[in-house]
Write a protein that holds these residues in place. Sequence first.
Motif, short mmCIF file in Angstrom:
data_model
loop_
_atom_site.label_atom_id
_atom_site.label_comp_id
_atom_site.label_asym_id
_atom_site.label_seq_id
_atom_site.Cartn_x
_atom_site.Cartn_y
_atom_site.Cartn_z
N HIS A 1 0.75 -1.54 -0.03
CA HIS A 1 -0.05 0.12 -0.20
C HIS A 1 1.13 1.17 -0.01
CE1 HIS A 1 -2.41 -2.53 1.96
NE2 HIS A 1 -3.26 -2.56 1.62
N MET B 1 -0.42 -2.56 7.36
CA MET B 1 -0.69 -3.78 7.97
C MET B 1 0.06 -3.79 9.32
SD MET B 1 -2.69 -4.50 5.31
CE MET B 1 -3.03 -5.92 5.71
N THR B 2 -0.71 -4.63 9.84
CA THR B 2 -0.21 -5.14 11.43
C THR B 2 0.82 -6.25 11.20
OG1 THR B 2 -1.40 -7.10 12.08
CG2 THR B 2 -2.15 -4.87 13.37
N VAL C 1 4.29 -4.10 10.18
CA VAL C 1 4.85 -3.74 11.38
C VAL C 1 6.57 -4.01 11.78
CG1 VAL C 1 5.09 -2.49 13.57
CG2 VAL C 1 2.82 -1.68 11.89
N ALA D 1 -1.86 3.63 8.80
CA ALA D 1 -2.53 3.47 9.62
C ALA D 1 -2.75 2.54 10.95
CB ALA D 1 -3.95 2.95 8.31
N LEU E 1 0.11 2.39 12.80
CA LEU E 1 0.82 3.09 13.82
C LEU E 1 0.10 4.18 15.17
CD1 LEU E 1 3.43 3.29 11.74
CD2 LEU E 1 3.50 1.74 13.50
N SER E 2 0.31 4.35 15.89
CA SER E 2 0.06 4.88 17.13
C SER E 2 1.71 5.42 17.81
CB SER E 2 -0.91 4.59 18.07
OG SER E 2 0.08 2.72 18.55
N THR F 1 3.24 2.47 20.05
CA THR F 1 2.92 1.65 19.35
C THR F 1 5.23 1.98 18.48
OG1 THR F 1 1.41 0.65 17.96
CG2 THR F 1 3.07 -0.54 16.79
N MET G 1 7.44 1.62 20.86
CA MET G 1 8.55 0.01 20.56
C MET G 1 9.06 -0.20 19.80
SD MET G 1 4.76 -2.35 22.32
CE MET G 1 5.38 -3.43 21.67
N TYR H 1 7.31 10.10 15.21
CA TYR H 1 6.44 9.11 14.84
C TYR H 1 5.39 10.05 13.86
CZ TYR H 1 1.83 8.14 14.62
OH TYR H 1 -0.06 7.19 14.24
N LYS I 1 2.21 11.03 12.42
CA LYS I 1 0.64 10.59 12.33
C LYS I 1 0.04 10.88 10.69
CE LYS I 1 -2.17 13.52 14.56
NZ LYS I 1 -2.55 14.28 14.29
N LEU J 1 -3.67 -13.43 8.28
CA LEU J 1 -3.93 -12.93 6.90
C LEU J 1 -3.26 -14.64 5.70
CD1 LEU J 1 -2.38 -9.09 5.59
CD2 LEU J 1 -4.51 -10.09 5.96
N LEU K 1 -1.68 -10.54 0.73
CA LEU K 1 -1.98 -9.69 0.26
C LEU K 1 -2.64 -9.64 -1.21
CD1 LEU K 1 -0.34 -6.68 1.36
CD2 LEU K 1 -1.33 -7.71 2.85
N GLU L 1 -5.53 -5.17 -5.57
CA GLU L 1 -5.64 -4.70 -4.69
C GLU L 1 -6.69 -4.51 -4.40
OE1 GLU L 1 -1.83 -2.43 -5.54
OE2 GLU L 1 -3.08 -0.71 -4.13
N PRO M 1 -6.03 -4.45 16.24
CA PRO M 1 -5.06 -4.05 16.28
C PRO M 1 -5.62 -2.36 14.53
CG PRO M 1 -4.38 -5.79 15.24
CD PRO M 1 -5.84 -6.10 15.90
N MET M 2 -6.19 -2.58 14.94
CA MET M 2 -6.99 -1.63 13.56
C MET M 2 -7.28 -0.12 14.83
SD MET M 2 -6.53 -2.64 10.13
CE MET M 2 -7.82 -1.96 9.16
N GLU M 3 -6.37 0.29 14.91
CA GLU M 3 -6.63 1.75 15.51
C GLU M 3 -7.42 2.56 15.00
OE1 GLU M 3 -3.32 3.29 18.18
OE2 GLU M 3 -4.46 4.91 17.45
N TYR M 4 -7.60 2.86 13.58
CA TYR M 4 -7.93 3.87 12.91
C TYR M 4 -9.36 3.23 12.05
CZ TYR M 4 -3.78 6.66 13.76
OH TYR M 4 -2.65 7.58 14.60
N LYS N 1 -6.96 0.88 23.55
CA LYS N 1 -5.24 0.56 22.51
C LYS N 1 -4.64 -0.62 23.00
CE LYS N 1 -5.62 4.61 20.32
NZ LYS N 1 -7.13 4.74 20.70
N ILE O 1 1.28 -4.39 21.02
CA ILE O 1 1.87 -5.41 19.76
C ILE O 1 3.06 -5.96 20.61
CG2 ILE O 1 2.24 -5.52 17.60
CD1 ILE O 1 1.61 -3.28 16.52
#
Lengths: 810, 234
Positions: free
Chosen positions: A701, A749-750, A753, A777, A779-780, A783, A786, A792, A794, B160, B185, B189, B218-221, B231, B234
């Motif tokens: 992405h 994607m997680t 990360v 998307a 991340l925070s 995160t 970590m 970071y 945003k 996934l 993935l 797309e 974990p999809m915070e957004y 939240k 990880i």
Amino acid sequence: MKREAFSKWLANDILVFDGAMGTALQQRGLPLGVAPETYNKTNPEILEDIHYHYLEAGANVVTINTFGANPLKFPDYAELIKAAAENGKRARIRWLNNSHSSRPIFVALDLGPLGTLIEPLGKLSFDEAYDLFKAQVIAGEDAGCDMIIIETVTDLYEAKCAILAAVENSRLPVVCTMSFETSGRTFFGTDVVSMITTLEGLGVQALGFNCSFGAEEMWPLVEVALSQTTLPIVVQPNAGLPKIIEGITVYDQPVNTFKAVMVKFIEKGVRGLGGCCGTQSDHIKAIRELVEGVDRSHIKENRRTPSVLKTRVASYAQTIEFDEATVVIGERLNPTGKKKLKEALLAGDMDYVMKEALTQVSEGAKVLDINCGVPGADEPALMKQVVQSIQAVLDVPLQIDAAGAAAIEAGARYYNGKPLINSVNGKRCSLDAVLPIAKRYGACLIGLTLDDEGIPSTAEGCFAVAEKIVNEALKIGIPKENLFIDCLVLTASAQQAEVMVTLETIQLVKERLGVKTVLGVSNVSFGLPKRGQVNLAYLTMALMSGLDAAIINPGHLEMMAAIDAFEVLSNRDKGAVRYIAKHGGQTQEVLTTVVPSGENEVAEQLEKAIKSGLKNHARELAETLLTYRAPMDLVDGLIIPTLNEVGAAYEKGTLFLPQLIQAAESVQEVFEVIKVALASSGEAPINRGKVLLATVKHDIHDIGKNIIKVVLANYGYQIVDLGKDVDPERIVSVCREEGIHLVGLSALMTTTVQSMKETILRLRESLPDVKVAVGGAVLSTATAQMIGTDYYGKDAREMVKIAESHFQNH
Amino acid sequence: MISEIKRYINAEIVLGYLKVPFSAADEVMLQKANESIEAVLNHAQIKTVTEVFDVSLRAQQIDFHTASGTATVRSNDLAIFLEQSNQVVVAAVTLGHAVSRLIKRMLVMSPSDAVYLDAAASAIADATCDYIQDSQTASVMKAGKFSSGRFSPGYGDLELSTQATFLHLIGAEKRIGCHLTSAYLLVPEKSVIFVMGISTVPYTGNTKTCSGNCGSCPMEYCRFRRSSVEKRSI
């Protein structure tokens, strides 16, 4: 059997292929989740039995069970292929002994898709894919296979790759069939004509279709194919459309229905018939019965005539013919005399190249000339990069333009289609180097009328060179319809008399050689004032002399209009349909925006234009304001503060992402004007610092990253964009080579990360001074901490602040 | 199918993907959003494949039964989501490669338009899933049964990598041209895989787009995330 012999045999007979392997194995108990190829070693008697039944039913071809047996899926692929070939050969021997038949039986190595997408859609490079196919081909020929069938391919690039691997690494005959949808295109957008155009010149003995649907649905594709090539056509349809019953795919079309369409195929001249998914012995038996009933003299008579032979080039999804209308070849992707393009090519800025390509196509170019001849550059590598970048977004056919054979070969090999090669000339060294390349890739080829003596001064002299090139090309097996001659226009300012010689030569070439002609028209006006009108006049003269294709700037509206008018006047645009569609209707008034006078008013309007995303207006206002202010005053005093205001509004939530980007695009237009002003005043271009951006490994992405790129570039940062799915090692090495100390990483994607964390670790180990900012998307702040990042970001606005702070402190 | 899918999509939805509140959208934004919907629909080759499988649910595991064997998917969240399902719909949707190329071209020519197109394409892919879900629900109800909401790989603890299992079960690669990258993935797309349960008794759980177990996701957004949820680290 050698390839020529196979082709001769197929010219006089019909080849019956076997039926489905997957269905047959399922019926014999192949469990879910077990790869069919493993049965070659664990259950050889089952494979031999399947092959035997198809031979009994009437097949000429034993397609061995190697569809997925490639090194990616099976480390022991060579053993599996050998075992599969042994199973097929045993079946052949047993059947021949039992039947005492003289029917020729071919054991065919079956190559299916690799199961992994090739670049740009996937990670696998063309060369890596080629090596995988090559390994299978060598194993198959060593195991005693008689031919190779490449089947069920939906990506034309993969088909080309597999064919080249087969043709270049074995002496076996090669057949290639692709899978289409009922729309007439593959999943990747390839149409039948482009498939035929691209693949027929690569050295295959037959082309065709298999899988996806039944014979009835395949018929329209076959009709098109029969009219487009003289190569034998092979069809292997499914036994109807698939249904899922109790969780397995079933094909249940009755044999009689299947047979009825096969009759049509044979009558129309299809030379290879078999079955794919769901077909069984009865289907093959039906085909054999039909074939036995065909009059062999009818087969010999039913050969397609040379009238199908057209001059055409193709991309993966579009074919351009040169027989019906004048073709415009866009000339602007040639760095000669173009500083910005040179810089972009040297910097690897493919965005710039793609923008130029897209613009030319929007202006009406049907083919694009690609030249990467920049001093100091690795031209073959650059040609490959440019070709692959353009074909990732555009389906326009390309003209590979290079002086050296290596760059020509790079372009032709990695091109997903049938290219036009520019050029060969009459010198022995050029003929020896370039003709084989054009032959190998089935390309069209332009010959230049110059030789060791230079450019002849008479039309007959030029014609003699043209004739020599054509004869040499025909001798090596390049078909006449693939040949063009460029009669080389000289500059009127220096060689005025020879300008007419070019036109006379065009006429001679058309009358006596019957090949197509092409010309780079713009050369004629070099050194003269008002070049456009000279070019325009010469273009129409050349068209009248028989010019088939013009290498011009498609942005020159009058030249393009002249071609449109010529098509009408020469009675090729019947009823002036195309002309009226393009030029008819009311004349569009060009709205001119009133540019205010007075420095302060102009500045105010420019600020508004940027905030409103009015790109063209912003550009005009910037040009005006530069008459009052120095470029850097404009940047520091207006552009940056306006961008900051836009950014603050975005943070506050009173302005949103689309508006932020529109403002950024307007600033990009302004910066183009500022760059020119800086260059002409001798000042250094704006460069607040270099930032590397990448989407991490395994993540594909990139839209967020691309937005960041646009916004950061607005603030004067130089961006090195490595794209998506980028290995940590590559990021480290580019930082090292280019001296980059700020890296921006993106992940959506997680799962990716983790890739981000690995990339940061690698940078810490190798380049501890490099600072890393992350965004995406998933991340925070927590995160980001970590995974060990420095910053970071945003959103785009945050990234700008990070860059500002970083370059202030480092 | 396109006319049916169009009922699920509008400018407001597209702007939502761009985090633009409808109340804040000006005429230009609305026009761009509508134009992007049309552009994507003109380029999309929307293909879907939907199959129903008998399933057995065990702790943290769902077994999909076929005539040639059983395929197992391991996920506690999915098993909980599917509750007492005895069948599962597996569906795949793709807009095709031409949309991806359109967005790539626009990223070069006009990034602001590309952003709208990307949002519209995501919205249309989701809209197609909505359409399939509603069609399946209607069909299931006619048979006197009940259906759950949708659940996709990547939600909760449904890895996934399970996309490979689902793609193979329904033959999506051959039937609609959906492939997987080495990181699982989907390509093209703008493609989606989802499952939904069918049961002879009503579902009691949250039937929103996922299990609603935001605490483990974990999809915070995610635009459906409940704001009260802590939240996850990880």
